[in-house]
Design an enzyme around this catalytic site. Structure first.
Site, PDB file in Angstrom:
ATOM      1  N   GLU A 253       0.870  -0.988  -0.054  1.00  0.00           N
ATOM      2  CA  GLU A 253      -0.102  -0.049  -0.219  1.00  0.00           C
ATOM      3  C   GLU A 253       0.908   1.229  -0.136  1.00  0.00           C
ATOM      4  O   GLU A 253       0.604   2.107  -0.705  1.00  0.00           O
ATOM      5  CB  GLU A 253      -0.974   0.104   1.280  1.00  0.00           C
ATOM      6  CG  GLU A 253      -1.902  -1.242   1.438  1.00  0.00           C
ATOM      7  CD  GLU A 253      -2.720  -1.211  -0.025  1.00  0.00           C
ATOM      8  OE1 GLU A 253      -3.191  -0.281  -0.484  1.00  0.00           O
ATOM      9  OE2 GLU A 253      -2.990  -2.266  -0.313  1.00  0.00           O
ATOM     10  N   ASP A 332       4.047  -3.851  -5.790  1.00  0.00           N
ATOM     11  CA  ASP A 332       4.698  -5.036  -5.220  1.00  0.00           C
ATOM     12  C   ASP A 332       6.278  -5.050  -5.240  1.00  0.00           C
ATOM     13  O   ASP A 332       7.049  -5.728  -4.340  1.00  0.00           O
ATOM     14  CB  ASP A 332       4.256  -6.362  -6.231  1.00  0.00           C
ATOM     15  CG  ASP A 332       2.923  -7.007  -5.750  1.00  0.00           C
ATOM     16  OD1 ASP A 332       2.359  -6.582  -4.752  1.00  0.00           O
ATOM     17  OD2 ASP A 332       2.439  -7.702  -6.624  1.00  0.00           O
TER      18      ASP A 332
HETATM   19 ZN   LIG Z   1      -2.558  -2.613  -4.944  1.00  0.00          ZN
END
Ligand SMILES: [Zn+2]
Length: 397
Positions: A253, A332
């Protein structure tokens, strides 16, 4: 509306990952296949409703009657939107009940009673109308005041509206559906705040959200802007996840935040809505009169406006999703870089996939068109590519 909230409240793991055993994967496949069928049926249902409203003359009959009844144009627009909205909601009840309640219970995903589910539906309709009505009023005011440039101004206003929504959603909208309390696990809280500090991000608190009252699924997010920015963890995370796995979710996030993904998403969406509004302006001028509309600003052609914008959004759905998957992959990468812990990332992915009944390896065409996030298989493969040594270790184990 849902799309706007998603920009800020990242439903990263909602649709994606999955599990280890073949039987569970089969279950995830049928669960998601039915969801896709329901998505298509709902879409066809909504488009058919708008088309019938237009072609049957019901839309113009309603607009003309309201003009007689209402004292001014603003009230005519408001009443039209209310009546059409309620009519659609009523005929869509069976579909929503099946998709949102029956299907979720059949697969053990929902934990809600029928009355709790129904109450949530009513609340979301009221909130949806409270947000949509002023927007539609503003759009029709622009149509009346700027008959040639309304589409341009409307798409710029879209960004301003989305920014306001991003600010107020965590403090005004999300509490309508969930209860928030400050995170009780002090150790975890310290750890998550330290991660934010590491990337120089200020947050106003860490909260837990009572997702378990509604669902088995898990999620976490960094929501809000500036003064409303906070970390929110679903309470469905606490039993099964290790702190380093929760940290991996927050790191993802934070990756969105550090990469300005919300703003990129907003610009992308407003470009698509600009195109949609532009095409709508051409269509309203060319075909509005055939359905009894007295001009583009006549509420009679509202279904035509929605159909055109929806058509443009649908055509661009694969592009929007490809754009979103690219941002997700980068988030990521960011998460893996700052935590340096591919093992936690991979185990978190597998657990979330299993818990949220996501397909490990969906059909590539389905993934290309409908997935806003890469599949779990791809996300894990990406982590392994970034840490070749980890892949070696995993292969040995
Ligand atoms: Zn995401």
């Amino acid at each position: 509306m849902r799309a706007l909230l998603c920009l800020n409240f990242d439903f990263s793991f909602w649709i994606d990952p999955n599990s280890q055993t073949g039987r569970e994967d089969e279950r995830a496949k049928t669960y998601n296949r039915t969801k896709r069928v329901l998505f298509v049926v709902e879409l066809v249902y909504a488009l058919a409703f708008l088309l019938i409203l237009l072609v049957s003359g019901a839309s113009s009959a309603l607009a003309r009657s309201l003009e007689i009844l209402a004292t001014n144009i603003w009230l005519t627009v408001l009443l039209y939107v209310f009546i059409v909205g309620v009519a659609y909601d009523v005929i869509a009840v069976p579909l929503e009940f099946y998709g949102g309640f029956v299907h979720e219970h059949r697969y053990g995903q929902s934990t809600q009673t029928f009355s709790a589910w129904a109450w949530d539906q009513i609340k979301s309709k009221v909130v949806g109308f409270a947000i949509a009505a002023p927007l539609i009023e503003a759009l029709y005011w622009l149509l009346r005041a700027y008959p040639h440039r309304w589409w341009l101004i409307a798409s710029v206003l879209f960004i301003a509206f989305a920014v306001v929504m991003a600010n107020i959603a965590p403090v005004l909208l999300m509490p309508i559906f969930y209860k928030f309390i400050p995170l009780r696990d002090e150790e975890l809280k310290k750890r998550l705040l330290a991660l934010c500090e590491k990337v120089n991000t200020k947050v106003r608190g860490v909260y837990e959200m009572d997702m378990s009252r509604k669902t088995r699924a898990a999620n976490a997010a960094l929501v809000g802007l500036g003064n409303t920015r906070r970390i929110v963890l679903g309470d469905t995370l606490f039993e099964r996840y290790e702190p380093d796995e929760i940290e991996a979710i927050l790191a993802h996030e934070l990756g969105h935040h550090m990469n300005w993904d919300m703003w990129k998403g907003l610009l992308f969406q407003s470009a698509i809505s600009m195109l949609g509004f532009f095409v709508a302006s051409v269509v309203l001028n060319a075909y509005g009169a055939s359905f009894g509309s007295r001009g583009p600003a006549d509420i009679t052609s509202f279904p035509l406006l929605v159909l055109t914008c929806a058509g443009v959004a649908l055509v661009f759905l694969p592009v929007s999703n490809a754009f979103s998957r690219r941002l997700e992959r980068r988030a990521d990468s960011f998460a893996l870089t700052i935590t340096g812990d591919p093992a936690a990332f991979v185990s978190m992915m597998l657990k979330l996939g299993e818990q949220n009944l996501s397909e490990f390896e969906p059909n590539p065409i389905v993934e290309f068109i409908l997935y806003s996030h890469p599949s779990v298989k791809r996300r894990i493969a990406h982590a392994r590519r970034m840490f070749p040594a980890f892949e070696g270790k995993a292969a040995e184990g």
